[in-house]
Design a protein around this motif. Structure first.
Motif, PDB file in Angstrom:
ATOM      1  N   ASP A  57      16.572  22.695 -84.053  1.00 24.85           N
ATOM      2  CA  ASP A  57      16.348  21.304 -84.471  1.00 24.85           C
ATOM      3  C   ASP A  57      17.596  20.455 -84.294  1.00 24.85           C
ATOM      4  O   ASP A  57      17.503  19.236 -84.104  1.00 24.85           O
ATOM      5  N   VAL A  58      18.776  21.093 -84.371  1.00 35.17           N
ATOM      6  CA  VAL A  58      20.016  20.348 -84.091  1.00 35.17           C
ATOM      7  C   VAL A  58      20.003  19.906 -82.627  1.00 35.17           C
ATOM      8  O   VAL A  58      20.329  18.762 -82.301  1.00 35.17           O
ATOM      9  N   ARG A  59      19.579  20.822 -81.745  1.00 36.64           N
ATOM     10  CA  ARG A  59      19.568  20.472 -80.315  1.00 36.64           C
ATOM     11  C   ARG A  59      18.486  19.416 -80.012  1.00 36.64           C
ATOM     12  O   ARG A  59      18.694  18.526 -79.203  1.00 36.64           O
ATOM     13  N   VAL A  60      17.345  19.514 -80.685  1.00 29.67           N
ATOM     14  CA  VAL A  60      16.325  18.461 -80.543  1.00 29.67           C
ATOM     15  C   VAL A  60      16.919  17.127 -81.020  1.00 29.67           C
ATOM     16  O   VAL A  60      16.727  16.082 -80.385  1.00 29.67           O
ATOM     17  N   SER A  61      17.675  17.171 -82.107  1.00 27.73           N
ATOM     18  CA  SER A  61      18.291  15.945 -82.636  1.00 27.73           C
ATOM     19  C   SER A  61      19.302  15.376 -81.634  1.00 27.73           C
ATOM     20  O   SER A  61      19.383  14.155 -81.443  1.00 27.73           O
ATOM     21  N   HIS A  62      20.079  16.267 -80.988  1.00 30.83           N
ATOM     22  CA  HIS A  62      21.001  15.775 -79.951  1.00 30.83           C
ATOM     23  C   HIS A  62      20.212  15.118 -78.813  1.00 30.83           C
ATOM     24  O   HIS A  62      20.631  14.100 -78.260  1.00 30.83           O
ATOM     25  N   GLY A  63      19.074  15.735 -78.465  1.00 32.51           N
ATOM     26  CA  GLY A  63      18.242  15.163 -77.398  1.00 32.51           C
ATOM     27  C   GLY A  63      17.760  13.761 -77.779  1.00 32.51           C
ATOM     28  O   GLY A  63      17.762  12.842 -76.945  1.00 32.51           O
ATOM     29  N   ALA A  64      17.363  13.610 -79.043  1.00 33.63           N
ATOM     30  CA  ALA A  64      16.914  12.286 -79.496  1.00 33.63           C
ATOM     31  C   ALA A  64      18.070  11.288 -79.425  1.00 33.63           C
ATOM     32  O   ALA A  64      17.895  10.139 -78.997  1.00 33.63           O
ATOM     33  N   ALA A  65      19.271  11.727 -79.813  1.00 36.74           N
ATOM     34  CA  ALA A  65      20.442  10.836 -79.749  1.00 36.74           C
ATOM     35  C   ALA A  65      20.742  10.456 -78.296  1.00 36.74           C
ATOM     36  O   ALA A  65      21.108   9.306 -77.999  1.00 36.74           O
ATOM     37  N   LEU A  66      20.586  11.422 -77.403  1.00 36.08           N
ATOM     38  CA  LEU A  66      20.808  11.161 -75.970  1.00 36.08           C
ATOM     39  C   LEU A  66      19.828  10.095 -75.483  1.00 36.08           C
ATOM     40  O   LEU A  66      20.202   9.158 -74.759  1.00 36.08           O
ATOM     41  N   GLU A  67      18.576  10.213 -75.903  1.00 34.70           N
ATOM     42  CA  GLU A  67      17.586   9.201 -75.518  1.00 34.70           C
ATOM     43  C   GLU A  67      17.930   7.859 -76.161  1.00 34.70           C
ATOM     44  O   GLU A  67      17.747   6.798 -75.540  1.00 34.70           O
ATOM     45  N   GLY A  68      18.448   7.914 -77.394  1.00 36.19           N
ATOM     46  CA  GLY A  68      18.881   6.679 -78.051  1.00 36.19           C
ATOM     47  C   GLY A  68      19.981   5.994 -77.250  1.00 36.19           C
ATOM     48  O   GLY A  68      19.994   4.763 -77.100  1.00 36.19           O
ATOM     49  N   MET A  69      20.893   6.798 -76.704  1.00 38.65           N
ATOM     50  CA  MET A  69      21.966   6.231 -75.881  1.00 38.65           C
ATOM     51  C   MET A  69      21.372   5.635 -74.600  1.00 38.65           C
ATOM     52  O   MET A  69      21.783   4.556 -74.151  1.00 38.65           O
ATOM     53  N   GLU A 253      11.291  24.994 -72.141  1.00 36.78           N
ATOM     54  CA  GLU A 253      12.065  23.758 -71.928  1.00 36.78           C
ATOM     55  C   GLU A 253      13.289  23.737 -72.851  1.00 36.78           C
ATOM     56  O   GLU A 253      13.213  24.159 -74.010  1.00 36.78           O
ATOM     57  N   ASP A 254      14.411  23.236 -72.327  1.00 37.84           N
ATOM     58  CA  ASP A 254      15.614  23.070 -73.152  1.00 37.84           C
ATOM     59  C   ASP A 254      15.286  22.102 -74.300  1.00 37.84           C
ATOM     60  O   ASP A 254      14.809  20.985 -74.055  1.00 37.84           O
ATOM     61  N   PRO A 255      15.540  22.512 -75.556  1.00 39.53           N
ATOM     62  CA  PRO A 255      15.244  21.613 -76.679  1.00 39.53           C
ATOM     63  C   PRO A 255      15.974  20.264 -76.581  1.00 39.53           C
ATOM     64  O   PRO A 255      15.534  19.284 -77.203  1.00 39.53           O
ATOM     65  N   LEU A 256      17.048  20.210 -75.800  1.00 40.32           N
ATOM     66  CA  LEU A 256      17.726  18.922 -75.602  1.00 40.32           C
ATOM     67  C   LEU A 256      16.765  17.946 -74.910  1.00 40.32           C
ATOM     68  O   LEU A 256      16.651  16.775 -75.310  1.00 40.32           O
ATOM     69  N   SER A 258      13.423  18.376 -74.832  1.00 38.58           N
ATOM     70  CA  SER A 258      12.300  18.159 -75.765  1.00 38.58           C
ATOM     71  C   SER A 258      12.658  17.053 -76.757  1.00 38.58           C
ATOM     72  O   SER A 258      11.801  16.247 -77.133  1.00 38.58           O
ATOM     73  N   GLY A 259      13.924  17.030 -77.188  1.00 43.65           N
ATOM     74  CA  GLY A 259      14.373  16.017 -78.154  1.00 43.65           C
ATOM     75  C   GLY A 259      14.299  14.614 -77.569  1.00 43.65           C
ATOM     76  O   GLY A 259      13.931  13.659 -78.266  1.00 43.65           O
ATOM     77  N   ARG A 260      14.638  14.477 -76.286  1.00 41.02           N
ATOM     78  CA  ARG A 260      14.523  13.153 -75.641  1.00 41.02           C
ATOM     79  C   ARG A 260      13.065  12.704 -75.697  1.00 41.02           C
ATOM     80  O   ARG A 260      12.753  11.565 -76.030  1.00 41.02           O
ATOM     81  N   HIS A 261      12.158  13.638 -75.372  1.00 42.94           N
ATOM     82  CA  HIS A 261      10.734  13.288 -75.362  1.00 42.94           C
ATOM     83  C   HIS A 261      10.186  13.097 -76.777  1.00 42.94           C
ATOM     84  O   HIS A 261       9.288  12.278 -76.994  1.00 42.94           O
ATOM     85  N   PHE A 262      10.724  13.866 -77.714  1.00 41.40           N
ATOM     86  CA  PHE A 262      10.296  13.725 -79.121  1.00 41.40           C
ATOM     87  C   PHE A 262      10.538  12.280 -79.582  1.00 41.40           C
ATOM     88  O   PHE A 262       9.671  11.640 -80.186  1.00 41.40           O
ATOM     89  N   TYR A 263      11.721  11.772 -79.273  1.00 39.77           N
ATOM     90  CA  TYR A 263      12.051  10.398 -79.677  1.00 39.77           C
ATOM     91  C   TYR A 263      11.152   9.408 -78.941  1.00 39.77           C
ATOM     92  O   TYR A 263      10.589   8.484 -79.542  1.00 39.77           O
ATOM     93  N   ARG A 264      10.956   9.630 -77.642  1.00 40.66           N
ATOM     94  CA  ARG A 264      10.115   8.690 -76.877  1.00 40.66           C
ATOM     95  C   ARG A 264       8.665   8.722 -77.394  1.00 40.66           C
ATOM     96  O   ARG A 264       8.008   7.688 -77.485  1.00 40.66           O
ATOM     97  N   ALA A 265       8.184   9.908 -77.734  1.00 44.83           N
ATOM     98  CA  ALA A 265       6.818  10.009 -78.269  1.00 44.83           C
ATOM     99  C   ALA A 265       6.719   9.219 -79.572  1.00 44.83           C
ATOM    100  O   ALA A 265       5.750   8.483 -79.811  1.00 44.83           O
TER     101      ALA A 265
END
Ligand SMILES: Cc1cc2nc3c(=O)[nH]c(=O)nc-3n(C[C@H](O)[C@H](O)[C@H](O)COP(=O)(O)O)c2cc1C
Length: 331
Positions: A57-69, A253-256, A258-265
């Protein structure tokens, strides 16, 4: 020549930090590199090791932050031209996760305006005649969302969510960790900055005192008396949702990513006029994950990453984001 300046980075980070993170722990930091790239850095001191033992979940969170950037850059006509993932294990408290090359010339991202509006909605939902159209719009927007609307199935999932959550909460170390991330008193110095405060949890002062007791010293007794389950139940809230949305990504899939897509979803949910609350325990608990997979007839190629309950809020919302100051997020 780098497109990034220290002032621009501050503006970007102020927006990127609106991304969701597990328990609002905010593990992501940002660093300007000498070669002009921007590093997404993991603050390895920020963890929820009991709820998230593998760091998924930390890596998913990083992915969401990456999408935020990416969204923050997009608003300025910039883009992420390349993401170089760092695979090396680091013992440093600030470990580079990936290095971003910033490019110019981005076409406008339709989700940019939803970032400040999106929030976790943890209260009840109110049925609306527009629900059907909103859910159709949402599921048409992405192919990794499965929508469950049948009321009997929603009721079953509401019961499973409570069972799954209680099974985790029965572990004393899980409760202890959860309480360290709950900011149940406005006197907590981090009340407005990180973790889950009363406002985010949709709790009043009395409910907050109750939560501290139920998750704290009274839990074993209440559980023995059969009172912990009804006191902690989210059944009414889950059942009031217009639908359950299963967020499914390719297995492996790399959770990083998945995290980008989680935020976009989640931003698509907002764009469809709905609010949402993730219910991670349903996906994290193997038996309930299996039941949901069977209910939705998911193929073996996909992984059920998370489950959202979605709907229209039963009260007016003005999204607030409780986040760390920008200065603490740039290293
Ligand atoms: C990987 C992940 C899992 C999450 N799981 C839950 C969950 O099970 N229950 C919940 O209420 N919120 C969950 N959240 C939402 C976060 O708690 C929330 O994003 C954070 O507190 C910031 O608040 P905001 O979404 O309102 O900006 C999750 C978020 C992420 C990124």
């Amino acid at each position: 020549m780098s497109l990034l300046t220290p002032d621009l980075l501050r503006e970007l980070v102020a927006e990127a930090r609106l991304a969701p993170s597990v328990h609002n722990i905010q593990p992501t930091r940002w660093q300007m590199l000498a070669d002009g790239r921007l590093a997404l850095v993991d603050d390895t001191t920020v963890r929820a090791p009991v709820a998230d033992p593998t760091g998924h979940d930390v890596r998913v969170s990083h992915g969401a932050a990456l999408e935020g950037m990416s969204l923050a850059l997009n608003r300025r006509g910039l883009s992420i031209a390349d993401v170089a993932i760092d695979d090396q294990k680091s013992t440093s408290p600030h470990a580079v996760v990936c290095r971003l090359t910033i490019g110019s010339g981005a076409t406008s991202d339709p989700l940019v305006d939803n970032a400040p509006r999106r929030m976790s909605w943890r209260s009840t939902f109110a049925a609306s005649s527009q629900d059907e159209a909103s859910l159709a719009e949402l599921t048409a927007s992405r192919d990794d969302l499965v929508c469950i609307r049948d009321r009997k199935q929603v009721a079953d999932i509401a019961a499973w969510a409570d069972e799954a959550e209680l099974s985790f909460i029965r572990a004393a170390d899980f409760r202890r960790e959860l309480l360290t991330w709950m900011r149940l008193s406005p006197n907590d110095p981090l009340y407005l900055q990180s973790g889950l405060n009363r406002e985010a949890l949709a709790m009043n002062a009395i409910e907050a005192v109750g939560a501290r007791l139920v998750l704290g010293p009274l839990f074993p007794l209440l559980d023995r008396l059969g009172l912990a389950a009804p006191l902690l139940s989210d059944h009414a809230k889950t059942q009031s949702a217009a639908a359950m949305i299963l967020f499914c990504r390719p297995r492996g899939e790399d959770p990083l990513l998945s995290g980008r897509h989680f935020y976009r979803a989640w931003l698509e949910i907002d764009r469809a006029g709905l609010k949402a609350c993730p219910m991670s325990s349903l996906a994290d608990h193997p038996a309930f994950n299996d039941r949901l997979r069977a209910m939705a007839r998911l193929s073996d190629e996909v992984r059920l990453v998370n489950v959202f309950r979605v709907g229209r809020p039963s009260a007016s919302t003005s999204p607030r984001h409780f986040r760390l100051p920008v200065d603490q997020l740039i290293v």
